[in-house]
Design a protein around this motif. Structure first.
Motif, short mmCIF file in Angstrom:
data_model
loop_
_atom_site.label_atom_id
_atom_site.label_comp_id
_atom_site.label_asym_id
_atom_site.label_seq_id
_atom_site.Cartn_x
_atom_site.Cartn_y
_atom_site.Cartn_z
N UNK A 18 0.82 -1.22 0.00
CA UNK A 18 0.00 0.00 0.00
C UNK A 18 0.85 1.27 0.00
N UNK B 250 3.91 1.73 -1.18
CA UNK B 250 4.52 1.97 -2.49
C UNK B 250 3.46 2.32 -3.54
N UNK B 251 2.30 1.72 -3.43
CA UNK B 251 1.21 2.04 -4.37
C UNK B 251 0.87 3.52 -4.27
N UNK B 252 0.72 4.01 -3.04
CA UNK B 252 0.39 5.43 -2.82
C UNK B 252 1.50 6.34 -3.33
N UNK C 284 3.99 5.53 -5.66
CA UNK C 284 4.20 5.42 -7.11
C UNK C 284 3.12 6.18 -7.87
N UNK C 285 1.88 6.03 -7.47
CA UNK C 285 0.77 6.62 -8.24
C UNK C 285 0.31 7.96 -7.67
N UNK C 286 0.98 8.42 -6.62
CA UNK C 286 0.68 9.71 -6.02
C UNK C 286 -0.83 9.88 -5.80
N UNK C 287 -1.47 8.84 -5.25
CA UNK C 287 -2.92 8.93 -5.05
C UNK C 287 -3.27 9.85 -3.89
N UNK C 288 -2.57 9.69 -2.75
CA UNK C 288 -2.83 10.48 -1.56
C UNK C 288 -1.52 10.69 -0.83
N UNK D 128 -0.52 8.02 8.26
CA UNK D 128 -0.89 6.95 7.33
C UNK D 128 -0.12 5.67 7.66
#
Lengths: 209, 209
Positions: A177, A179-181, A183-187, A193
């Motif tokens: 989670x 790295x996902x946040x 890499x994709x700059x979601x939040x 966090x």
């Protein structure tokens, strides 16, 4: 060539290697990966570009960047007295506290503007270049993941986590989670966090009563 | 220009657009992203390269690839009668079964060799190019994530998941590990893995008794 010359040559070579790492990190940070060239790295490091092509023959620019990060990880590990970069998760007996500490530190690293572009460039190259990606995963990523495996196994042995849960799966719930946040700059990536992530994952790892 | 010409022009334009998407996906799949050029896409699609530069002025190659994926997502959504690509998680009343279905489908997509290179290329571009990354996240990724949020909220309302858990955090525990494993090729992506992931995450989401 006499043997007495070897130490000097080796020191010069080591100095050049370090200068190349620093030049690659600086240039990618300053101007981005796409605009950084092997020629530019060589010029900034004060070496000939053939030195770089000789030492890193395949995908030279990305290969230099990967080794620069491996070198940083080695230095960071040595600074805390660890044998290798994967030895980095403390075991205070409090699994939640230990994981929060590590994930908060990861958040800080990923938010550091100096390393943002180089880290992203290396991740992106590993995603599209299978050979470089395999090297990135084996040498840089996997030792870090194994440190989580060891810490979770210790918690299972201590009765703080369900021994039936696969530690490998559990650690992916922590790092995936984050790295996902990133890499994709979601939040935004914050300490709060990191803490929430640890809390929710540990609910799933709690020993069954 | 008379009005009667508009429908034909619009149809031609639509045909060209679709041909450009297909050409971009095919070429990246066949020869990789680095070797694919705007000229090559234009030639394969039977359009002038200026058409591509006019329609996608910034980071043209990556922008075409992003729209090709958006178009695929739209088509897939329409094929199942949904209004948009984010409407895709079923609600049978069994949260575990619904999530397993969706994660298994994601595993199949990520393992599809036809889309491997284009998907990786787009992800990598989004990681290093903040503008393209923001568009990727807003248009392609976020609608998918919101579908998870809605399904988890429905489970909370039905008493199948703890209402105190942040659905946003919960969904990241599902998609984050899967993408981490895919991006870094750490371990194989299988249906069994998708199932284990759902089971462990749902342990953390279970209503507190």
């Amino acid at each position: 060539m006499s043997d007495t010359k070897a130490p000097d040559a080796s020191r010069r070579s080591e100095r050049s290697r370090r200068a190349i790492y620093a030049a690659a990190l600086d240039l990618v940070s300053e101007q981005g990966y796409a605009k950084t060239t092997v020629e530019g790295i060589a010029a900034r490091a004060g070496v000939g570009k053939q030195t770089i092509y000789r030492w890193w023959p395949a995908n030279s620019k990305a290969a230099v960047l990967l080794e620069a990060f491996l070198d940083l990880a080695d230095q960071a590990a040595r600074a805390v007295g660890a044998e290798d970069a994967g030895a980095g998760i403390p075991d205070t007996g409090d699994l939640a506290a230990d994981l929060r500490l590590v994930l908060r530190a990861t958040v800080d690293e990923l938010n550091d503007p100096v390393f943002d572009r180089p880290t992203r460039a290396l991740a992106a190259e590993g995603i599209v270049d299978p050979a470089l990606g395999a090297e990135f995963t084996a040498k840089l990523l996997e030792p870090q993941l194994q440190a989580y495996v060891r810490r979770i196994e210790a918690a299972q042995a201590a009765g703080d986590a369900d021994p039936d849960v696969d530690p490998r799966l559990a650690l992916e719930l922590l790092v995936g989670p984050l790295h996902h946040r990133w890499l994709h700059r979601t939040l935004p990536l914050t300490h709060a966090y990191a803490d929430s992530l640890v809390d929710l994952v540990l609910r799933g790892l709690a020993p069954r009563t």
